[in-house]
Every structure is written in C-alpha cells, then in structure tokens.
Design an enzyme around this catalytic site. Structure first.
Site, PDB file in Angstrom:
ATOM      1  N   ASN A  85      11.269  -2.220   7.488  1.00  0.00           N
ATOM      2  CA  ASN A  85      12.200  -1.214   6.955  1.00  0.00           C
ATOM      3  C   ASN A  85      11.707   0.193   7.281  1.00  0.00           C
ATOM      4  O   ASN A  85      10.509   0.423   7.477  1.00  0.00           O
ATOM      5  CB  ASN A  85      12.360  -1.402   5.447  1.00  0.00           C
ATOM      6  CG  ASN A  85      11.060  -1.177   4.709  1.00  0.00           C
ATOM      7  OD1 ASN A  85      10.708  -0.051   4.378  1.00  0.00           O
ATOM      8  ND2 ASN A  85      10.309  -2.255   4.463  1.00  0.00           N
ATOM      9  N   LEU A 100       0.847  -1.197   0.000  1.00  0.00           N
ATOM     10  CA  LEU A 100       0.000   0.000   0.000  1.00  0.00           C
ATOM     11  C   LEU A 100       0.880   1.242   0.000  1.00  0.00           C
ATOM     12  O   LEU A 100       1.834   1.333   0.779  1.00  0.00           O
ATOM     13  CB  LEU A 100      -0.874   0.021   1.249  1.00  0.00           C
ATOM     14  CG  LEU A 100      -2.104  -0.871   1.280  1.00  0.00           C
ATOM     15  CD1 LEU A 100      -2.739  -0.802   2.671  1.00  0.00           C
ATOM     16  CD2 LEU A 100      -3.114  -0.478   0.221  1.00  0.00           C
ATOM     17  N   CYS A 152      16.900  -9.077   8.695  1.00  0.00           N
ATOM     18  CA  CYS A 152      17.025 -10.333   9.440  1.00  0.00           C
ATOM     19  C   CYS A 152      17.809 -11.345   8.616  1.00  0.00           C
ATOM     20  O   CYS A 152      18.485 -12.221   9.159  1.00  0.00           O
ATOM     21  CB  CYS A 152      15.643 -10.871   9.799  1.00  0.00           C
ATOM     22  SG  CYS A 152      14.767  -9.835  11.000  1.00  0.00           S
ATOM     23  N   CYS A 156       4.979  10.469  18.132  1.00  0.00           N
ATOM     24  CA  CYS A 156       4.744   9.528  17.033  1.00  0.00           C
ATOM     25  C   CYS A 156       6.044   8.788  16.730  1.00  0.00           C
ATOM     26  O   CYS A 156       7.078   9.032  17.361  1.00  0.00           O
ATOM     27  CB  CYS A 156       4.207  10.248  15.792  1.00  0.00           C
ATOM     28  SG  CYS A 156       5.461  11.113  14.825  1.00  0.00           S
TER      29      CYS A 156
END
Lengths: 84, 251
Positions: B128, B107, B184, B169
């Site tokens: 990310n 999205l 990872c 935020c």
C-alpha cells in the site's frame, strides 16, 4: 498525422479493437497535446500515472497540456501499482 | 569467509560482478524486508540462499490459505501462523547460517527510522502507498538504499533508491497516492508475477551489496505479463519531490 499509442497492463481495455494486444497506430489532429490524447481515450489522470513519449518519462509535474506530439511519436502509458 | 562459505557460494563468487569481495559484503550485510507476502517471499528466500548475513522480517499479518498461491515462503501447515515466524522457519531451513530477526507488528515513526538505520539495505515488499511513503521517507532521512517492488494483476514495477549516487527516490515516481487503493484481494494477481518482481528485488539487492549499482541508478523497470513486455525507463530525480526534493523544507 499518425502516432503510436501503447496502453499497458490494466489500461489495455481502453484500446479500440485491433489485432495487437497493447499497441495501435492512430490518426490524430496535427498539434494534439499529450493530455488531449489521454482524454481522447477516456483514461483518468489517476490511471495515466507513467507516461512516456518515445521511451522518455514525462514527469507527473510536467504540464502534459503543453506537450505537443509530432508525427511518428510513440506514447506509452502505464497505470500505478502499489500491491505486493 | 571460511572454506564452507567458499564452497556454498562458489557459483556466484565465480561471477566477476560478485567475486570474493562482493560475497563477503553480502555475508556481512543486514537487509530489512517490509512485508513477507508475495514479493517478500522470493526476495527473502533468494537473499538467504545467496548468503546474506542477516534478514530482519517485518509483517503484522498471519498466513491465510488464500496467500499460499503466491507467498511461497509459507507452507500449507503454516496457515494461522505469524508470517514472520513462518518465514523464519523456511529461511532457517534454507540456510541456517542466515540470522533471521522477526518483527511481528507494523513499524512506524521513530522505530521504523531506527530499524532502517540499522540495515544496510531495505526491501519494500509492502502492498500500500502509505507504508511505501513512510519506508521511503525513512530511507531518505537515513541515507539507506531501498529496493522497491510492486505487483498486482499481471503487472509489476521495480526501482531502487541509491542515496550515495544522488538518485531519484520512490516519491519522485509517486509524489502522492494515485487512484483508489487497489488490493490483490479485489483485483487478483498471478502468483509468478509477484514472484518475478520479488526475485528482481533480490537480484538488485545482491548486486547493490556487491557494489554493482551503477547501471541501476534512476532506472525503473515495468513488467506486463499479458503483453510479455519489459520496459526500462530513466526516472529523473523530481526537484519537487515531497520526500527528497526542493520543497521538502516547506513540509
């Protein structure tokens, strides 16, 4: 004077040898600033993302050059994490 | 709430912090989960089991065998399937009452903003900084609560954004991408470490939906598995935050 330094997660590798895994009491010059301490341990700005003094967050925007440490302070440093 | 719901969710309804009204809020809620990997797996499963009304799963990836060590929503026979479809199968098996919608692509832009606006709460389970910044920005723009988790190696972090409380935020914590992008794949990760953080995201989401967010405003939790330490930190709102702060208009 003596201060405590805690290096967490991937920053543990910067600690000198000692019996505790992530914390050391270290002797530093009087009047040392936060940034001088961080550089003394060869931690880059990118790695020293979250810096706490006595458990209080020192915002990235705050001048760490001007934050003078005092006897008994505990400096904790955490690296950035974005994975998942 | 019918009698079957009352029976099914009896153990959490019994909690004063949830009660029948909190459970009803959970049953009525829609959560958008960005990323159905190591964090999104336990988060989605606990939310479905806990009775959330609707989950919207968003992930463009397919299941690989190297995911299975930690992405516990995906079973061995799901290798090669879209993560959102594999996730939907598991969630529907866990709780058929939970409505699951899938978005099998990334999205972006206005479509992301609309998806965030349609949700009561968003869980950032991505991997990310660019995605995290865009999700955070959409939550700030639409005043939608956000629960953000991250984990790699043996460490993790969790925080939430509560617009109604005027909280910090995600970009108050990360004004910019710090350091090289770590994955990872390159750094490694212990499965239960992402599980702990994803599970904490579910804990915070259920409590926030039940109206219990007060103690979590401006709280950042840091977890180091090797040191076996949790550190709770007060995260102040950054007046210079590029997403919610004073220089926002200058962008």
């Amino acid at each position: 004077m003596n201060v405590n330094i805690e290096l967490y997660a991937s920053l543990m590798k910067y600690l000198p040898p000692g019996k505790h895994r992530f914390r050391r009491e270290i002797r530093v010059d009087d009047g040392i600033t936060l940034n001088q301490l961080i550089r003394q341990y060869h931690i880059s700005d990118a790695e020293a993302h979250l810096v706490l003094v006595n458990g209080h967050f020192v915002n990235c925007g705050e001048p760490r050059d001007q934050r003078v440490l005092v006897e008994g302070d505990t400096v904790s440093i955490w690296p950035p994490v974005a994975g998942g | 709430m019918n009698q079957s719901d009352k029976d099914r969710y009896a153990r959490q309804i019994r909690l004063p912090a949830i009660g029948e009204s909190g459970q009803q809020s959970i049953l009525d809620a829609t959560a958008l989960i960005i990323g159905v990997g190591g964090l999104g797996s336990p988060a989605a499963m606990y939310l479905a089991a806990g009775g959330i009304g609707k989950l919207v799963l968003c992930d463009y990836d397919v299941v690989e065998s190297s995911n299975l060590q930690r992405q516990i929503i995906h079973a061995d026979d799901a290798v090669g399937d879209d993560k959102v479809e594999s996730g939907k199968r598991t969630l529907t098996a866990l709780n058929p009452d939970c409505q699951v919608e899938t978005i099998g692509y990334q999205l972006e832009g206005s479509e992301l903003v609309e998806a965030v606006r349609a949700a009561d709460i968003v869980l950032d389970c991505s991997d990310n900084f660019p995605t995290r910044f865009e999700v955070n920005r959409a939550c700030v723009d639409t005043a939608t609560p956000l629960v953000s988790g991250a984990a790699i190696r043996l460490e993790g972090q969790i925080m939430n954004y509560q617009p109604a409380a005027g909280s910090a935020c995600y970009q108050c914590l990360y004004p910019r991408a710090f350091g090289a992008e770590e994955s990872c794949e390159l750094e490694g990760v212990l499965g239960p470490v992402v599980g702990v953080i994803g599970t904490m995201q579910a804990v915070q989401t259920l409590l926030l939906l039940a109206g219990q967010g007060e103690e979590m405003v401006n709280r950042l939790l840091l977890f180091d598995a090797l040191a076996m330490q949790w550190q709770g930190v007060t995260l102040p709102k950054n007046p210079n935050c590029p997403a919610c702060g004073g220089d926002r208009q200058a962008r």
